[in-house]
Design a protein around this motif. Structure first.
Motif, PDB file in Angstrom:
ATOM      1  N   ASP A   1      70.281  54.067  55.385  1.00 16.02           N
ATOM      2  CA  ASP A   1      69.461  54.545  57.576  1.00 16.02           C
ATOM      3  C   ASP A   1      68.992  56.033  57.217  1.00 16.02           C
ATOM      4  N   THR A   2      67.545  56.220  58.418  1.00 16.34           N
ATOM      5  CA  THR A   2      66.966  57.154  58.319  1.00 16.34           C
ATOM      6  C   THR A   2      67.330  57.695  59.745  1.00 16.34           C
ATOM      7  N   LEU A   3      67.635  58.991  60.232  1.00 15.42           N
ATOM      8  CA  LEU A   3      67.109  59.347  61.566  1.00 15.42           C
ATOM      9  C   LEU A   3      65.732  58.801  62.307  1.00 15.42           C
ATOM     10  N   SER A   4      65.251  59.010  61.725  1.00 15.62           N
ATOM     11  CA  SER A   4      63.304  57.932  62.369  1.00 15.62           C
ATOM     12  C   SER A   4      64.019  56.588  62.722  1.00 15.62           C
ATOM     13  N   GLY A   5      64.657  55.521  61.953  1.00 13.02           N
ATOM     14  CA  GLY A   5      64.790  53.907  62.343  1.00 13.02           C
ATOM     15  C   GLY A   5      65.830  54.266  63.115  1.00 13.02           C
ATOM     16  N   ILE A   6      67.298  55.333  63.122  1.00 12.39           N
ATOM     17  CA  ILE A   6      68.422  55.371  64.061  1.00 12.39           C
ATOM     18  C   ILE A   6      67.823  56.276  65.440  1.00 12.39           C
ATOM     19  N   ALA A   7      66.423  56.852  65.308  1.00 15.04           N
ATOM     20  CA  ALA A   7      66.013  56.899  66.690  1.00 15.04           C
ATOM     21  C   ALA A   7      64.946  56.595  67.370  1.00 15.04           C
ATOM     22  N   ALA A   8      64.426  55.204  66.696  1.00 15.81           N
ATOM     23  CA  ALA A   8      63.868  54.378  67.302  1.00 15.81           C
ATOM     24  C   ALA A   8      64.428  53.655  67.453  1.00 15.81           C
ATOM     25  N   LYS A   9      65.969  52.517  67.197  1.00 17.19           N
ATOM     26  CA  LYS A   9      66.056  51.734  67.634  1.00 17.19           C
ATOM     27  C   LYS A   9      67.635  51.935  68.547  1.00 17.19           C
ATOM     28  N   TYR A  10      67.701  53.519  69.314  1.00 12.68           N
ATOM     29  CA  TYR A  10      68.234  53.590  70.384  1.00 12.68           C
ATOM     30  C   TYR A  10      67.167  54.589  71.269  1.00 12.68           C
ATOM     31  N   GLY A  11      65.800  54.395  70.954  1.00 13.50           N
ATOM     32  CA  GLY A  11      64.425  55.216  72.448  1.00 13.50           C
ATOM     33  C   GLY A  11      65.284  56.682  72.763  1.00 13.50           C
ATOM     34  N   THR A  12      65.369  57.095  71.024  1.00 18.19           N
ATOM     35  CA  THR A  12      65.057  58.803  71.105  1.00 18.19           C
ATOM     36  C   THR A  12      64.523  59.780  70.056  1.00 18.19           C
ATOM     37  N   THR A  13      65.289  60.892  69.873  1.00 21.18           N
ATOM     38  CA  THR A  13      63.659  61.240  69.315  1.00 21.18           C
ATOM     39  C   THR A  13      64.140  61.546  67.516  1.00 21.18           C
ATOM     40  N   ILE A  14      63.720  62.035  66.469  1.00 16.65           N
ATOM     41  CA  ILE A  14      64.680  62.845  65.392  1.00 16.65           C
ATOM     42  C   ILE A  14      65.016  63.533  66.411  1.00 16.65           C
ATOM     43  N   LYS A  15      64.210  64.757  66.754  1.00 15.02           N
ATOM     44  CA  LYS A  15      64.620  66.342  67.029  1.00 15.02           C
ATOM     45  C   LYS A  15      65.509  66.012  67.978  1.00 15.02           C
TER      46      LYS A  15
ATOM     47  N   PRO B   1      65.777  66.162  58.689  1.00 10.44           N
ATOM     48  CA  PRO B   1      66.020  64.936  58.740  1.00 10.44           C
ATOM     49  C   PRO B   1      66.374  64.148  57.494  1.00 10.44           C
ATOM     50  N   HIS B   2      66.138  64.974  56.228  1.00  9.94           N
ATOM     51  CA  HIS B   2      66.934  64.073  55.384  1.00  9.94           C
ATOM     52  C   HIS B   2      68.242  64.291  54.192  1.00  9.94           C
ATOM     53  N   LYS B   3      68.980  65.318  54.886  1.00  6.41           N
ATOM     54  CA  LYS B   3      70.184  65.017  54.627  1.00  6.41           C
ATOM     55  C   LYS B   3      70.746  64.321  55.627  1.00  6.41           C
ATOM     56  N   ILE B   4      70.777  63.264  55.395  1.00  4.07           N
ATOM     57  CA  ILE B   4      72.302  62.444  56.140  1.00  4.07           C
ATOM     58  C   ILE B   4      72.872  61.698  55.172  1.00  4.07           C
ATOM     59  N   PHE B   5      73.629  61.046  55.247  1.00  4.00           N
ATOM     60  CA  PHE B   5      74.977  60.431  54.040  1.00  4.00           C
ATOM     61  C   PHE B   5      75.654  58.985  54.849  1.00  4.00           C
ATOM     62  N   ALA B   6      75.469  58.438  53.913  1.00  2.34           N
ATOM     63  CA  ALA B   6      76.217  56.765  54.313  1.00  2.34           C
ATOM     64  C   ALA B   6      77.338  57.396  54.510  1.00  2.34           C
TER      65      ALA B   6
END
Length: 69
Positions: free
Chosen positions: A26-40, A51-56
């Motif tokens: 997963d990436t924050l950009s992918g999650i944001a796109a999936k849920y109609g929100t933004t990375i910010k 945004p590059h430091k997220i973990f499974a």
């Protein structure tokens, strides 16, 4: 003929806050796109500095923009 697009009017939208468990890849950009929100927005809501430091397995709050009819 053609495609009809329905755009969300920000004045008619509400935000639902849910929890999402990050999966491997997963990436924050992918999650944001999936849920109609933004990375910010995800970073702000979850106090994520990079945004590059997220973990499974990490649980984050997400907002999903929902159109009110």
């Amino acid at each position: 003929m053609g495609q009809n697009l329905i755009l969300k009017d920000p004045s008619q939208a509400t935000n639902n806050i849910n929890t999402y468990t990050i999966k491997d890849g997963d990436t924050l950009s992918g999650i944001a796109a999936k849920y109609g929100t933004t990375i910010k927005q995800l970073q702000h809501l979850n106090n994520i500095k990079s945004p590059h430091k997220i973990f499974a397995g990490q649980k984050i709050k997400i907002t999903e923009n929902i159109l009110v009819k």
